[in-house]
Design a protein around this motif. Structure first.
Motif, short mmCIF file in Angstrom:
data_model
loop_
_atom_site.label_atom_id
_atom_site.label_comp_id
_atom_site.label_asym_id
_atom_site.label_seq_id
_atom_site.Cartn_x
_atom_site.Cartn_y
_atom_site.Cartn_z
N ASP A 7 -12.29 -22.74 14.86
CA ASP A 7 -11.62 -23.64 14.05
C ASP A 7 -11.01 -23.12 12.65
N GLY A 8 -11.52 -22.18 12.26
CA GLY A 8 -11.56 -21.51 10.71
C GLY A 8 -10.01 -20.52 10.86
N PRO A 9 -9.76 -20.10 9.79
CA PRO A 9 -8.52 -19.27 9.75
C PRO A 9 -8.79 -18.05 10.66
N CYS A 10 -7.77 -17.43 11.07
CA CYS A 10 -7.66 -16.24 12.00
C CYS A 10 -8.15 -15.09 11.14
N PRO A 11 -8.55 -13.97 11.89
CA PRO A 11 -8.89 -12.78 11.15
C PRO A 11 -7.99 -12.30 10.35
N ILE A 12 -6.84 -12.28 10.43
CA ILE A 12 -5.53 -11.64 9.55
C ILE A 12 -5.90 -12.57 8.11
N CYS A 13 -5.89 -13.83 8.26
CA CYS A 13 -5.84 -14.63 7.18
C CYS A 13 -7.15 -14.64 6.40
N ALA A 14 -8.22 -14.43 7.04
CA ALA A 14 -9.54 -14.49 6.62
C ALA A 14 -9.98 -13.13 5.84
N SER A 15 -9.03 -11.88 6.30
CA SER A 15 -9.38 -10.69 5.73
C SER A 15 -9.09 -10.81 4.09
N ALA A 16 -9.96 -9.76 3.43
CA ALA A 16 -9.81 -9.84 2.12
C ALA A 16 -8.97 -8.64 1.76
N ARG A 17 -8.80 -7.81 2.97
CA ARG A 17 -7.87 -6.64 2.50
C ARG A 17 -6.41 -6.60 2.94
N ARG A 18 -6.13 -7.96 3.17
CA ARG A 18 -4.66 -8.25 3.43
C ARG A 18 -3.99 -8.70 2.10
N ASP A 19 -2.85 -8.09 2.12
CA ASP A 19 -2.03 -8.66 0.58
C ASP A 19 -1.62 -10.12 0.72
N GLY A 20 -2.20 -10.93 0.25
CA GLY A 20 -1.79 -12.47 0.23
C GLY A 20 -0.38 -12.74 -0.53
N SER A 21 0.35 -11.84 -0.92
CA SER A 21 1.39 -12.39 -1.82
C SER A 21 2.52 -12.07 -0.97
N THR A 22 2.54 -11.54 0.30
CA THR A 22 3.48 -11.33 1.20
C THR A 22 3.30 -12.15 2.51
N ILE A 23 4.44 -13.05 3.13
CA ILE A 23 4.25 -13.69 4.19
C ILE A 23 5.35 -13.15 5.07
N CYS A 24 5.13 -12.79 6.19
CA CYS A 24 6.01 -12.27 7.36
C CYS A 24 6.40 -13.38 8.42
N VAL A 25 7.49 -13.81 8.38
CA VAL A 25 7.63 -15.03 9.16
C VAL A 25 8.31 -14.70 10.72
N VAL A 26 7.25 -15.10 11.72
CA VAL A 26 7.73 -14.43 13.15
C VAL A 26 8.00 -15.49 13.90
N ALA A 27 8.56 -15.34 14.87
CA ALA A 27 8.92 -16.74 16.07
C ALA A 27 7.53 -16.95 16.84
N ASP A 28 6.67 -16.10 17.21
CA ASP A 28 5.92 -15.93 18.54
C ASP A 28 4.76 -15.14 17.96
N PRO A 29 3.21 -15.34 18.54
CA PRO A 29 2.34 -14.69 18.36
C PRO A 29 2.32 -13.24 18.82
N LYS A 30 3.22 -12.89 19.81
CA LYS A 30 3.44 -11.63 20.53
C LYS A 30 4.06 -10.77 19.37
N ASP A 31 4.94 -11.57 18.60
CA ASP A 31 5.62 -10.84 17.52
C ASP A 31 4.63 -10.40 16.49
N VAL A 32 3.59 -10.93 16.37
CA VAL A 32 2.49 -10.54 15.11
C VAL A 32 1.59 -9.18 15.86
N ALA A 33 1.53 -9.35 17.35
CA ALA A 33 0.96 -8.25 17.82
C ALA A 33 1.76 -6.73 17.52
N ALA A 34 3.13 -7.37 17.78
CA ALA A 34 4.15 -6.01 17.65
C ALA A 34 4.08 -5.46 16.50
#
Lengths: 200, 200
Positions: free
Chosen positions: B68-95
């Motif tokens: 139920d919680g946020p995904c590993p990427i959103c929950a990670s403290a090492r990711r830069d929270g000031s940038t959001i990359c908008v994609v159409a599909d979960p497969k694009d995140v993987a790419a």
């Protein structure tokens, strides 16, 4: 590296195990199933379990059937029990049934003799065929294995094995397929078509 | 007409519902599964149920995740929270993750605006994107929808929608793909590659 949640990766892995399904296709299939309503996915899972659980080989012809008794074809009183058509695969039974030409029984070998793939006569349902033929009620055995080297070898092997039982042993006719063009027929097929020519 | 046992027909039907799987392929897949040991088939069924049950959308980025919680990427403290990359599909995140170049967060729209397919802005996860951007912690939104008409339209629509929030809105660079040949590049790509030329 996993970029999808583990449960999704596992589903992709399962799909990728299927023959002819690569990782990209497996991903597409897994995403498709995820996008379906819960019931649809449950039905899919249920169909796998049900098929695996309820499908067995018919004790007589070895074709796939549900339950423990003989298959509908073997159990039918309207089929001619004196003719057995020997095929390699349950799919071949379906193909022959579609032609609506054949009214006898079948025997499914579940493979062909193939030394390359370590498949010998003992790995096929040959013993049960010999038992059926030795019963004395069979008058003709039609060899309907595929017209390739392995299918031919299997048909030759079986015909030699069944010769002592004094049954008629036949082979499906070779020739040019209906609706095709002579121009595109291969040499071997044309040769067999000429050899097997019939008066009209 | 059914030439296979009902349970097998049902399994074939389920496989044939999958995208890009015709009846013949579905038969091959069903027969393959039938030939597998009971555990293998059970694992397949289990993977479908588990994936369907445990996978949800991350409440923040809408990417697929377990629990139920946020995904590993959103929950990670090492990711830069000031940038959001908008994609159409979960497969694009993987790419994009495979490229190891991007360290910000994502937002998955789960589709693109496509009037032809009756997909409007309200059918996508756009409201939650606007909420995230309006929070004030985001400084850049990268549009990474596909470079086709629908992807472009969606990117244009979103950039207009997000303009009031005074964030930097960028688009992935167009140009000739690495490792390709100029000779085979299409006109539109070459035009964009020239337009986007950079000093070296």
């Amino acid at each position: 590296m996993q970029y999808f949640p583990p449960a999704l990766e596992q589903l992709v892995e399962q799909f990728a195990k299927l023959p002819g399904v690569g990782v990209k296709s497996a991903q597409r299939l897994a995403f498709y199933l995820l996008a379906q309503p819960e019931e649809e996915a449950a039905q899919f899972a249920q169909a796998i379990l049900a098929a695996k659980k309820s499908i067995h080989c018919c004790p007589l012809c070895q074709n796939l059937t549900e339950g423990d008794g003989p298959c509908p074809i073997c159990a039918s009183a309207r089929r001619d029990g004196s003719t057995i058509c020997v095929v390699a695969d349950p799919k071949d039974v379906a193909a022959l049934e579609r032609s609506r030409e054949y009214n006898g029984l079948y025997h499914v070998l579940h493979g062909v003799i193939s030394p390359m793939n370590h498949v010998g006569p003992d790995d096929l349902h040959i013993k049960s065929l010999v038992e059926r033929v030795s019963g004395g009620t069979v008058s003709e055995v039609i060899m309907a294995t595929n017209p390739d080297t392995e299918g031919e070898t299997t048909a030759m092997y079986l015909s030699r094995l069944l010769r002592p039982f004094s049954v008629k042993i036949t082979r499906l006719a070779y020739g040019i397929p209906v609706g095709s063009h002579l121009e595109y027929a291969d040499d071997a097929t044309l040769m067999r078509a000429l050899e097997g020519r019939q008066e009209i």
